[in-house]
Design an enzyme around this catalytic site. Structure first.
Site, mmCIF file in Angstrom:
data_model
loop_
_atom_site.group_PDB
_atom_site.id
_atom_site.type_symbol
_atom_site.label_atom_id
_atom_site.label_comp_id
_atom_site.label_asym_id
_atom_site.label_seq_id
_atom_site.Cartn_x
_atom_site.Cartn_y
_atom_site.Cartn_z
ATOM 1 N N HIS A 45 0.802 -1.228 0.000
ATOM 2 C CA HIS A 45 0.000 0.000 0.000
ATOM 3 C C HIS A 45 0.831 1.271 0.000
ATOM 4 O O HIS A 45 0.292 2.354 -0.191
ATOM 5 C CB HIS A 45 -0.956 0.010 1.190
ATOM 6 N N GLY A 46 2.130 1.154 0.249
ATOM 7 C CA GLY A 46 2.950 2.351 0.209
ATOM 8 C C GLY A 46 4.275 2.110 0.882
ATOM 9 O O GLY A 46 4.395 1.258 1.765
#
Lengths: 479, 394
Positions: free
Chosen positions: A332-333
Site C-alpha cells: 500500500h505504500g
C-alpha cells in the site's frame, strides 16, 4: 486520467465507447489497447513507457515459457525473469527511496544521496517518482506469467490481446486487480449484451456517486481536521476526523472499483468483485475477505498457498500469514506506517486463527462489529498519517492525550457533517440494497423505471459536483 | 427484444443520450465563444485551449489546461454549480467555499491571522510613524460584515474575534487608531455592508467617515450635504462569484455626491505604465460590468492622486493614504476635507516611495485604511521598512 473528471466522463468515455461498439470484433482489442495507452499517458506521459516495457517482457516471457513446454528449468527461468522485472520496477520506482533512506538511517550516515539518485527530475521532465497504478499493473501482468508457469492458463500468442489485457483502462490505475485468468476467455471472445451494459451502467453510476457525492463530501472533513496540529485536537474532533477518513477511503476506493467493474461490463467483461460491505464484518479475518478482495486473493494464490498455506502445521501457518501481511502492508505504500499497518492486521489475523476467533463467535454480533471497526479505524490512522510520530500523536488525541474533550471546531464539524455521516453509515451497509430488493418484490415496475430516473439524476448531480471542481482528490498515489 | 426489458433499453438510452448531448452542446457553446472569453459572473478569464507540444505534454500542463478548458466551457456551467451549492445547503452545510450565507447575506469566514506576519506589519508601521514625527499617522481598521453580524453565523463556526484583533493593532506606538467598530455596530440595521460582496457600502463608509472626523480633525458633513445617487441595483460582488447563489438579492451601489457639486476635482491615476487624469472619482463604465465596485476610483493601481479645490477654511491640507479596496468608498468623503490626497496601494509598489515621487514629509497626515480580513493576511505593509527611506532631507 481518472474517472471522476468531466473530460473522462463526457469526452474520453463516449468517444472510446462509440469507436469500440462500431468497430468489428477483431479490432475491439486494438481499440482497448490504444484507448488504454491514451488513458494512462494522460496521467503519466513519461511512465507509460514503464507500462509498455513491463507488458512486453511478460508477453515474451510467456512465449519463451511456451517454447520450453515440459522443461522445468527454462520455464522457471522465464518466470523468475518476469517476477524480477516486475518486482524490480516496483523496487526502483516505489520502494527505492524508502530502502535507501533506511540503509542510511541504519548506517547512521549518508551512504546514498537519495536526492541525487532519485530526484533526477530533469528540467524538462518534472515528474513524480511513482508511476500511477504501478502496483496494480505489475501485479496484473505477473498473474499471467505465474499462472502460465503453474499451468492454470494457456499462452497468449497475440501481442495485441495480451497488451489489451494490461492496458484495459477500466482497471488500470486503481484496481480491482484483474488476473489474466479472470478475463482470458473474454479477451478472445466476449458478447456485449443489453443485460450486461445495463448492469454496467448502474454499477458505474453508483460507483461514481460513491466517489463524487459521498467520499469527496466527507473527505473534506478529514482534510480540515488533519490540516491542523494534532497536538491541539479535541477527542471529539479527532474521532470525527478519522471516522470521516474511514468513510472516505471506503466510498472512494469501492466507488472506484464499482466504476471499473461497471465499465468492464459495458465493454463486455466480467471483472471480479472487489468490495463486499467490509464495514459489516464481525472479525478482522472477515473484514479482509470483504475489503479489496482481489488483492487478498492475489496474495493468497501467489504467495500464501505456494508457501504452503495452512497445510504445513501451525507454526508454518503463522509464519506464512506474517509474510503475507507484511507484504500486504508495504504493497500500500513505501513507509513504516504501511509496514506497521500490515503487521497489525497480520497479528490480529493470527490471533483470530489461534483463539480470538472462537471467542468472537460466542459474543453478540454487535460486540464483534464494534471490535472489528475499532481496530479498522485505528488502522486507518496509520494509513492516513504521513509518519509514525504523527500517527502516535493522532491516536493520543483520540484518547484524550491533548486534554480537550470537545471544542468549537468539533461541534461545528458535527453539525455540518451530521447529515453526510448518516448517509455514510447507512450507505456502507447492505440496507439500501436489501430495501430495493424488497421493494422490487412488491412493485417491480416502479423500481425498474424509478432506477432509470435515479441513475440519470445521480449522473447529473455528479456532473454538477465535478464541474465545480472544488475538492476531488485521487487517493492511491501511494499504491 | 423482450418486452420485459423495455426499462433496460430506456435506462441505457437515457444515460447514453445524456453522455452525448452534454459534450456535443459543450462544443457548440465553445465554438460560439470569443477566443479569450471573460466570465463576468466568476470575474476571471476562462482557460484558453492549450497548444499541444512536447514540453506541455511531458510536464502535463497540456492535460491540466485542457481539463480546465473543458470544464470552463462546460454547457450550463453556472447552473451546474448552482445545483451543487444548493445540494450542499440541503445536506446541512452552512459554509461553502469559506463563505457563510445567512439571513440573505453572504459573509466571508475569517479564521484568524498569522502572528508573525502581523507583528512584522505593525512594527513596520511603528517605524514609519517614528520616522515621520511631523505627520499625524492614523490607522482605520474596518471590521467585516461577519464580525458585525457574528450572532447570525452558525454556532461554533470558529469565527475569529475581530474586535480584539483591532484593539491589538491599535496598540501600535505612534499610530493613532480610529475606532469605528461601535459606530458600525450600532448601524448594523442599516445597509452598511453589501450582501454579495466583501466590501462595505457607501453608507458604511459614511458612518466611518463621520466617526473619524473627531480624531482626524475635520467636521464631517451631515447626510443632507449629499445627494444620494442610486447608481446600480444589480451589483453581484466577489462573494457571489464564488457561490453563484442567485437567491441573494443583488446589491445597490450608492454614490454620495456633495450638493455643492461644482467643486473642481481631478483624479490622477498612475497604473505603473501611464498616467491618466479624470475629472470624476466615479468610473461609471464599471456599472455596466460585473465588477461594479470598481466604479469607486477605478481599478486597483499603485498610485492615485486626487486634487480638490476646497475653500481655505475647510481645507485640512494633504493626506497620504495606504489602503486596501475598502478605502475606495471612504475616500470620496475625505476629499471634502483634504485638497490633496495621495493613495498608495502597497501591493503594487516595489520601489522606494521617494522614487515614485512621494515625499511623506510633505503631507500633513497619513492614514492606513484597511479592513480586518485584508489586513490580517496582508504581506505588503511590512515592505514599508525598506520602501520608506528614513532620510528627511528635501
Amino acid at each position: 486520467m481518472v474517472f471522476s473528471t468531466p473530460v473522462f466522463l463526457y469526452l474520453f468515455l463516449p468517444t472510446v465507447l462509440i469507436l469500440y461498439y462500431i468497430s468489428p470484433t477483431k479490432f475491439k482489442n486494438v481499440i482497448i489497447l490504444l484507448s488504454g495507452l491514451a488513458f494512462y499517458s494522460w496521467g503519466e506521459p513519461v511512465y507509460v513507457v514503464v507500462m509498455v516495457l513491463s507488458t512486453m517482457i511478460d508477453y515474451c516471457a510467456g512465449l519463451v515459457m511456451n517454447k520450453f513446454e515440459g522443461k522445468k528449468v527454462p520455464r522457471l527461468i522465464c518466470l523468475i525473469v518476469s517476477i524480477c522485472m516486475n518486482i524490480g520496477l516496483l523496487g526502483i520506482f516505489k520502494y527505492g527511496p524508502f530502502i535507501l533512506e533506511n540503509i542510511n538511517a541504519i548506517a547512521g550516515s549518508e551512504i546514498f544521496n537519495v536526492h541525487d539518485i532519485y530526484l533526477f527530475d530533469l528540467d524538462f521532465l518534472p515528474i513524480d517518482l511513482l508511476p500511477i497504478g504501478i502496483s496494480f499493473f505489475t501485479f496484473q501482468s505477473m498473474s499471467y506469467t505465474i499462472d502460465l508457469y503453474l499451468g492454470n492458463v494457456k499462452v497468449q500468442k497475440n501481442p495485441i490481446t495480451f497488451a489489451a489485457f494490461v492496458t484495459l483502462f477500466p482497471q488500470i490505475v486503481a484496481g480491482p486487480i484483474v488476473r489474466y485468468n479472470d478475463v482470458a476467455a473474454e479477451l478472445e471472445d466476449r458478447s456485449i449484451t443489453l443485460d450486461l451494459v445495463y448492469d454496467g451502467i448502474i454499477k458505474f453510476i453508483i460507483g461514481l456517486s460513491k466517489k463524487v457525492l459521498i467520499a469527496n463530501s466527507i473527505g473534506s472533513l478529514w482534510t480540515a481536521v488533519s490540516a491542523g496540529d494534532f497536538g491541539g485536537l479535541s477527542v471529539l474532533d479527532a474521532w470525527l476526523g478519522i471516522l470521516a477518513y474511514t468513510f472516505q477511503i471506503y466510498f472512494d476506493f469501492s466507488g472506484y472499483s464499482d466504476m471499473a467493474v461497471g465499465l468492464g461490463e459495458i465493454m463486455g467483461f466480467h471483472f471480479p468483485k472487489n468490495f463486499d460491505y467490509p464495514y459489516m464484518s464481525k472479525s478482522i479475518s472477515e473484514f479482509w475477505r470483504r475489503w479489496h478482495i482481489t488483492l487478498g486473493a492475489w496474495f493468497r494464490s501467489y504467495i500464501y498457498i505456494p508457501l504452503g498455506g495452512n497445510r504445513k502445521g501451525l507454526a508454518r501457518t503463522v509464519f506464512n500469514l506474517a509474510v503475507v501481511w507484511t507484504i500486504t502492508g508495504i504493497w500500500h505504500g513505501a513507509s513504516w506506517n504501511f509496514v506497521l499497518w500490515g503487521a497489525l492486521y497480520g497479528v490480529l489475523i493470527i490471533l483470530e486463527r489461534l483463539f480470538l476467533g472462537k471467542i468472537l463467535q460466542k459474543l453478540p454480533a454487535v460486540i464483534d462489529c464494534v471490535y472489528t471497526m475499532l481496530l479498522v479505524i485505528l488502522g486507518w490512522v496509520l494509513f492516513s498519517t504521513p509518519d509514525l510520530p504523527s500517527a502516535g500523536a493522532y491516536i493520543a488525541a483520540m484518547f484524550g492525550g491533548t486534554g480537550i474533550l470537545c471544542d468549537d471546531a468539533a461541534l461545528y464539524h458535527l453539525i455540518n457533517y451530521a447529515v453526510i455521516f448518516i448517509v455514510c453509515i447507512i450507505g456502507c451497509t447492505d440496507i439500501p440494497k436489501r430495501a430495493i430488493e424488497y421493494l422490487r418484490g412488491k412493485a417491480a415496475y416502479i423500481i425498474n423505471y424509478g432506477t432509470a430516473a435515479a441513475m440519470l439524476a445521480m449522473m447529473l448531480l455528479c456532473t454538477s459536483y465535478l464541474v465545480d471542481n472544488s475538492y476531488n482528490p485521487f487517493l492511491y498515489f501511494n499504491f | 427484444m423482450n418486452k420485459k426489458d423495455a426499462y433496460k433499453v430506456l435506462t441505457v438510452g437515457v444515460i447514453a443520450a445524456a453522455a452525448l448531448i452534454i459534450p456535443i452542446s459543450t462544443f457548440i457553446k465553445s465554438a460560439n465563444m470569443p477566443a479569450k472569453p471573460f466570465s463576468e459572473t466568476e470575474n476571471r478569464y476562462l482557460t484558453v485551449m492549450p497548444e499541444f507540444n512536447s514540453d506541455n505534454y511531458f510536464d502535463k500542463s497540456f492535460m491540466n489546461d485542457f481539463e480546465s478548458w473543458f470544464s470552463d466551457r462546460f454547457i450550463l456551467r453556472e447552473e451546474w454549480i448552482n445545483v451543487k451549492n444548493n445540494v450542499d445547503r440541503l445536506l446541512g452545510r452552512t459554509e461553502i467555499k469559506d463563505i457563510f450565507t445567512v439571513n440573505g447575506r453572504m459573509m466571508e469566514a475569517w479564521k484568524g491571522y498569522d502572528e508573525k506576519n502581523l507583528s512584522a506589519n505593525l512594527s513596520a508601521m511603528e517605524v514609519f510613524a517614528k520616522n515621520h514625527p511631523e505627520q499625524s499617522v492614523f490607522f482605520m481598521l474596518a471590521p467585516n460584515a461577519q464580525e458585525i453580524y457574528k450572532d447570525t453565523l452558525p454556532a461554533f463556526c470558529g469565527a475569529g474575534d475581530q474586535k480584539s484583533f483591532i484593539s491589538k493593532c491599535y496598540q501600535t506606538e505612534g499610530v493613532h487608531g480610529i475606532d469605528i467598530y461601535n459606530t458600525l455596530y450600532s448601524a448594523r440595521n442599516d445597509y452598511i455592508y453589501y450582501r454579495t460582496d466583501h466590501h462595505w457600502t457607501s453608507a458604511g463608509a459614511y458612518a466611518a467617515y463621520c466617526e473619524a472626523g473627531e480624531s482626524m480633525g475635520y467636521t464631517p458633513y451631515g447626510i443632507n450635504h449629499f445627494n444620494i445617487e442610486h447608481a446600480s441595483d444589480s451589483f453581484r460582488g466577489t462573494l457571489y462569484s464564488k457561490t453563484l447563489d442567485n437567491s441573494i438579492t443583488p446589491d445597490i451601489i450608492d454614490f454620495y455626491i456633495p450638493i455643492n457639486g461644482n467643486i473642481k476635482q481631478t483624479l490622477t491615476v498612475d497604473d505603473g505604465e501611464e498616467v491618466k487624469t479624470y475629472d470624476s472619482l466615479y468610473f461609471r463604465e464599471y456599472l455596466d460590468k460585473k465588477d461594479k465596485y470598481s466604479a469607486f476610483l477605478g481599478l486597483n493601481v499603485p498610485i492615485l492622486e486626487i486634487d480638490t479645490q476646497l475653500p481655505e477654511d475647510v481645507d485640512k491640507g494633504s493626506l497620504l493614504i495606504f489602503r486596501d479596496s475598502y478605502a475606495n468608498s471612504i475616500i470620496p468623503f475625505l476629499t471634502n476635507h483634504y485638497s490633496k490626497i495621495t493613495v498608495l496601494d502597497l501591493r503594487y509598489i516595489n520601489m522606494p516611495l521617494a522614487d515614485l515621487g512621494v515625499n511623506v514629509n510633505q503631507y500633513g497626515s497619513v492614514l492606513f485604511m484597511y479592513n480586518v480580513i485584508t489586513f490580517s493576511a496582508d504581506t505588503n505593509v511590512k515592505k514599508l521598512t525598506f520602501l520608506d527611506s528614513k532620510t528627511d532631507d528635501n
